[in-house]
Design a protein around this motif. Structure first.
Motif, PDB file in Angstrom:
ATOM      1  N   VAL A  18      11.527  13.011   0.463  1.00 30.38           N
ATOM      2  CA  VAL A  18      12.126  12.174   1.507  1.00 30.38           C
ATOM      3  C   VAL A  18      11.269  10.927   1.740  1.00 30.38           C
ATOM      4  N   ALA A  19       9.945  11.121   1.726  1.00 34.93           N
ATOM      5  CA  ALA A  19       9.047   9.980   1.941  1.00 34.93           C
ATOM      6  C   ALA A  19       9.198   8.944   0.823  1.00 34.93           C
ATOM      7  N   TYR A  20       9.379   9.411  -0.420  1.00 34.29           N
ATOM      8  CA  TYR A  20       9.599   8.471  -1.524  1.00 34.29           C
ATOM      9  C   TYR A  20      10.936   7.742  -1.368  1.00 34.29           C
ATOM     10  N   ASP A  21      11.935   8.464  -0.880  1.00 32.23           N
ATOM     11  CA  ASP A  21      13.228   7.831  -0.665  1.00 32.23           C
ATOM     12  C   ASP A  21      13.118   6.729   0.395  1.00 32.23           C
ATOM     13  N   ASP A  22      12.391   7.023   1.473  1.00 32.65           N
ATOM     14  CA  ASP A  22      12.124   6.005   2.504  1.00 32.65           C
ATOM     15  C   ASP A  22      11.422   4.796   1.903  1.00 32.65           C
ATOM     16  N   LEU A  23      10.453   5.090   1.051  1.00 31.31           N
ATOM     17  CA  LEU A  23       9.645   4.024   0.442  1.00 31.31           C
ATOM     18  C   LEU A  23      10.532   3.062  -0.366  1.00 31.31           C
ATOM     19  N   HIS A  77       8.140   4.977   9.564  1.00 31.17           N
ATOM     20  CA  HIS A  77       7.325   5.914   8.785  1.00 31.17           C
ATOM     21  C   HIS A  77       7.410   7.308   9.396  1.00 31.17           C
ATOM     22  N   ARG A  78       7.540   8.291   8.513  1.00 27.70           N
ATOM     23  CA  ARG A  78       7.587   9.681   8.972  1.00 27.70           C
ATOM     24  C   ARG A  78       6.377  10.431   8.460  1.00 27.70           C
ATOM     25  N   PHE A  79       6.234  11.646   8.871  1.00 27.22           N
ATOM     26  CA  PHE A  79       5.197  12.559   8.353  1.00 27.22           C
ATOM     27  C   PHE A  79       3.769  12.062   8.600  1.00 27.22           C
ATOM     28  N   LEU A 104       0.832  -1.197   0.000  1.00 28.74           N
ATOM     29  CA  LEU A 104       0.000   0.000   0.000  1.00 28.74           C
ATOM     30  C   LEU A 104       0.874   1.258   0.000  1.00 28.74           C
ATOM     31  N   VAL A 105       0.575   2.164  -0.924  1.00 26.44           N
ATOM     32  CA  VAL A 105       1.239   3.473  -0.940  1.00 26.44           C
ATOM     33  C   VAL A 105       0.152   4.530  -0.782  1.00 26.44           C
ATOM     34  N   LEU A 106       0.151   5.193   0.358  1.00 20.67           N
ATOM     35  CA  LEU A 106      -0.872   6.197   0.625  1.00 20.67           C
ATOM     36  C   LEU A 106      -0.309   7.572   0.265  1.00 20.67           C
ATOM     37  N   THR A 107      -0.937   8.227  -0.698  1.00 17.47           N
ATOM     38  CA  THR A 107      -0.408   9.508  -1.167  1.00 17.47           C
ATOM     39  C   THR A 107      -1.352  10.653  -0.789  1.00 17.47           C
ATOM     40  N   ARG A 108      -0.846  11.866  -0.899  1.00 14.39           N
ATOM     41  CA  ARG A 108      -1.592  13.087  -0.576  1.00 14.39           C
ATOM     42  C   ARG A 108      -2.126  13.058   0.849  1.00 14.39           C
ATOM     43  N   ALA A 166      -6.449  -3.955   4.253  1.00 12.48           N
ATOM     44  CA  ALA A 166      -5.676  -5.098   4.764  1.00 12.48           C
ATOM     45  C   ALA A 166      -4.486  -5.447   3.864  1.00 12.48           C
ATOM     46  N   VAL A 167      -3.704  -4.420   3.526  1.00  9.97           N
ATOM     47  CA  VAL A 167      -2.505  -4.608   2.717  1.00  9.97           C
ATOM     48  C   VAL A 167      -1.337  -3.966   3.475  1.00  9.97           C
ATOM     49  N   PRO A 168      -0.174  -4.621   3.510  1.00  6.59           N
ATOM     50  CA  PRO A 168       0.969  -4.034   4.220  1.00  6.59           C
ATOM     51  C   PRO A 168       1.348  -2.662   3.655  1.00  6.59           C
ATOM     52  N   LEU A 169       1.657  -1.739   4.556  1.00  6.62           N
ATOM     53  CA  LEU A 169       1.953  -0.358   4.172  1.00  6.62           C
ATOM     54  C   LEU A 169       3.417  -0.227   3.755  1.00  6.62           C
ATOM     55  N   LEU A 170       3.635   0.293   2.558  1.00  6.97           N
ATOM     56  CA  LEU A 170       5.018   0.516   2.120  1.00  6.97           C
ATOM     57  C   LEU A 170       5.451   1.958   2.370  1.00  6.97           C
ATOM     58  N   GLY A 171       4.535   2.882   2.155  1.00  5.27           N
ATOM     59  CA  GLY A 171       4.919   4.267   2.376  1.00  5.27           C
ATOM     60  C   GLY A 171       3.733   5.201   2.419  1.00  5.27           C
TER      61      GLY A 171
END
Lengths: 269, 94
Positions: free
Chosen positions: A236-241, A252-254, A177-181, A203-208
């Motif tokens: 930075v969040a994409y780099d973490d991802l 996870h940040r932000f 899962l990639v949650l944006t905005r 119910a999907v593991p969170l990637l970023g």
């Protein structure tokens, strides 16, 4: 063995192409030979976000139809020679992509690349189906908003049934899962679904989690993937991802409202 | 002018509403796809659509009501699940 990753969402405008561009750029920055393919036939856009629109000579459909070979169609990124882009065609022929053709191109790319990132079009029609069909893993891009979450769930249903892995009984596509905005201020006020809400529902593991950021627009204005702007939260969040995708353990940040100090309040920092 | 409304906060927290509605919609969707949850179990609320249908047919034995008359909602709060059912009867025309 190359890994095929689809970036998909169902709903349009949630950040698939932004995510594909930054994800691929991040993989390449870590030394992985990466190619990113735009599957949105008719509505080519990845080239703009990657800033290579003026260098598109041949596209994905040209290669499938044998009008050009891969070497002619692959566009090398200007900043990172480990990264290539395969642009979508602007043909209006919906059937320009064939399953055999896509498979042939992917097999050929698999010889030279570590990661093949497939930027899916919106919807659940042919282009979206073919973008996910050969995938090993999937980034499901979702906004914390009802229609996006529902569409992501539809897509998860398709990933669980309409892919090569499941059809051949070779396991299933690994979903992320990639949650944006994401806007922590609005979450705190109870105006926006929280990360936890979306995770509970899908119910999907969170990637970023990518925070809502002005930088996404300004980066796309200038054709530079937002991950390259490391002064910005979204970058930075994409780099973490990407780091997390490659197995690094990064918290996870932000996710929470950043409390402003007295001075930054005073000076609007 | 609604002076009382004017003083009330304009931002009603709606995230919980979104969450509850999505829980329902996704459960129905997964049910239709014949999908299971990531945990491998059938979705906990997957029986809700059928429950609603059956309730509706029972009510219709006695009163003529539109499809929207029966509302079933599952809400989760701090580990507690509340099943809420609303049956709206039509207004009488005397």
């Amino acid at each position: 063995m190359a890994k095929i990753i689809v970036v998909t969402s169902g709903k349009g405008g949630v950040g698939k192409t932004t995510t594909s561009a930054s994800f691929a750029t991040g993989l390449a920055a870590r030394g992985k030979r990466t190619v990113v393919i735009d599957f949105d036939v008719g509505l080519r856009n990845l080239d703009l976000i990657m800033g290579c629109e003026r260098r598109v000579v041949f596209d994905f459909v040209n290669v499938i139809q044998g009008e050009a070979n891969l070497r002619q169609a692959l566009i090398k990124d200007k900043q990172n020679d480990k990264l290539c882009i395969l642009a979508a065609s602007q043909t209006r022929d919906k059937d320009a992509l064939s399953q055999d053709g896509v498979e042939r191109v992917l097999n050929e790319l698999a010889k030279d690349f570590d990661y093949i990132v497939c930027d899916s079009p919106a919807g659940i029609e042919r282009g979206a189906h073919l973008a996910m069909y050969f995938a090993d893993e999937a980034l499901v891009v979702t906004n914390p908003e009802v229609s996006s979450v529902r569409d992501s769930d539809r897509v998860l249903g398709l990933l669980a049934s309409k892919t090569r892995l499941t059809e051949l009984g070779n396991g299933r596509v690994k979903e992320h899962l990639v949650l944006t905005r994401y806007n922590p201020q609005r979450v705190e006020k109870g105006e926006m679904l929280s990360v936890q809400d979306v995770q509970d529902i899908l119910a999907v593991p969170l990637l970023g989690v990518i925070p809502e950021s002005q930088s996404v627009l300004t980066s796309s204005n200038s054709g530079s993937p937002v991950i390259l702007d490391q002064t910005n939260d979204a970058g930075v969040a994409y780099d973490d991802l990407v780091a997390r995708f490659l197995g690094e353990d990064r918290p996870h940040r932000f996710l929470d409202v950043q409390k402003k100090g007295f001075l930054s309040k005073l000076f609007g920092g | 002018m609604d002076w009382f409304g004017w003083f009330k906060s304009k931002n009603v927290p709606t995230a919980n509403t979104a969450r509850d509605r999505l829980m329902m919609v996704v459960a129905i969707q997964r049910d239709q796809d014949g999908r299971r949850n990531a945990t491998g179990e059938a979705s906990a609320v997957s029986y809700l659509p059928q429950l609603r249908e059956e309730l509706l047919s029972v009510v219709r034995k006695y009163v003529l009501v539109p499809d929207s008359a029966v509302q079933v909602n599952l809400q989760r709060e701090s580990g507690l699940e509340v099943l809420e059912m609303n049956i709206t009867l039509p207004e009488r025309e005397d």
